[in-house]
Design a protein around this motif. Structure first.
Motif, PDB file in Angstrom:
ATOM      1  N   UNK A  91       0.858  -1.186   0.000  1.00 44.11           N
ATOM      2  CA  UNK A  91       0.000   0.000   0.000  1.00 44.11           C
ATOM      3  C   UNK A  91       0.894   1.236   0.000  1.00 44.11           C
ATOM      4  N   UNK A  92       0.637   2.147  -0.925  1.00 43.96           N
ATOM      5  CA  UNK A  92       1.423   3.379  -1.013  1.00 43.96           C
ATOM      6  C   UNK A  92       1.052   4.318   0.131  1.00 43.96           C
ATOM      7  N   UNK A  93       1.971   5.212   0.434  1.00 43.59           N
ATOM      8  CA  UNK A  93       1.688   6.255   1.418  1.00 43.59           C
ATOM      9  C   UNK A  93       0.435   6.995   0.957  1.00 43.59           C
ATOM     10  N   UNK A  94      -0.427   7.312   1.875  1.00 41.69           N
ATOM     11  CA  UNK A  94      -1.699   7.942   1.529  1.00 41.69           C
ATOM     12  C   UNK A  94      -2.832   6.934   1.467  1.00 41.69           C
ATOM     13  N   UNK A  95      -2.484   5.663   1.236  1.00 40.35           N
ATOM     14  CA  UNK A  95      -3.464   4.586   1.318  1.00 40.35           C
ATOM     15  C   UNK A  95      -4.443   4.451   0.165  1.00 40.35           C
TER      16      UNK A  95
END
Length: 159
Positions: A91-95
């Motif tokens: 999962x990327x930062x920020x979701x």
């Protein structure tokens, strides 16, 4: 005051970890539903899990399909079954963005690999790109890639 800041930081990290864990579970559920729908030729569910601007890249180099192109192809089939052996989700930062890689098994083709990207939408996680490949063991790669080159050269001569 310092202890309060530390407590807030720890709480934020714990919350962020829980959100990422929940997102991974939701992405895992979406991908499992994607494969289950394909095995049942449940095209409404299957294509409902793709964004409108999604791209599906199949195992043949010519298979780079928009959602509409892939729907047209799939509508002529009885579906296909790929069973998950393992899956890794990030999962990327920020979701709001996830990517994954998975090893799948298919009765006809054996081991394959799926990779792709999902985005979080108002309707849940949707696949924006999916790539299906056949991983070739290194000891077989030279022979198989030579066969592919020979095949492609024949296709160019005899289209």
């Amino acid at each position: 005051m310092r202890n309060l800041l530390i407590a807030v930081a720890v709480a934020c990290i714990a919350f962020s970890s829980a959100v990422a864990r929940d997102a991974k579970e939701d992405v895992n559920t979406a991908l499992t539903s994607f494969h289950t729908a394909a095995s049942k030729a449940d095209w409404d569910t299957y294509f409902g899990l793709l964004t409108e601007d999604s791209v599906f890249m199949g195992t043949d180099a010519s298979e780079r399909w928009s959602k509409a192109e892939f729907q047209s192809y799939a509508s002529k089939t009885r579906g296909w079954t790929y069973t998950k052996e393992n899956r890794f989700i990030y999962i990327a930062a920020g979701g709001n963005t996830a990517w994954f890689d998975e090893i799948l098994n298919n009765e006809k083709y054996g081991t394959s690999r799926g990779t792709g990207v999902l985005i979080r939408t108002n309707d849940g996680w949707k696949i924006i790109q999916y790539n299906l490949t056949f991983p070739i063991p290194n000891d077989l790669a030279a022979g198989i890639t030579q066969e592919i080159q020979t095949f492609e050269a024949r296709q160019k001569v005899n289209p």
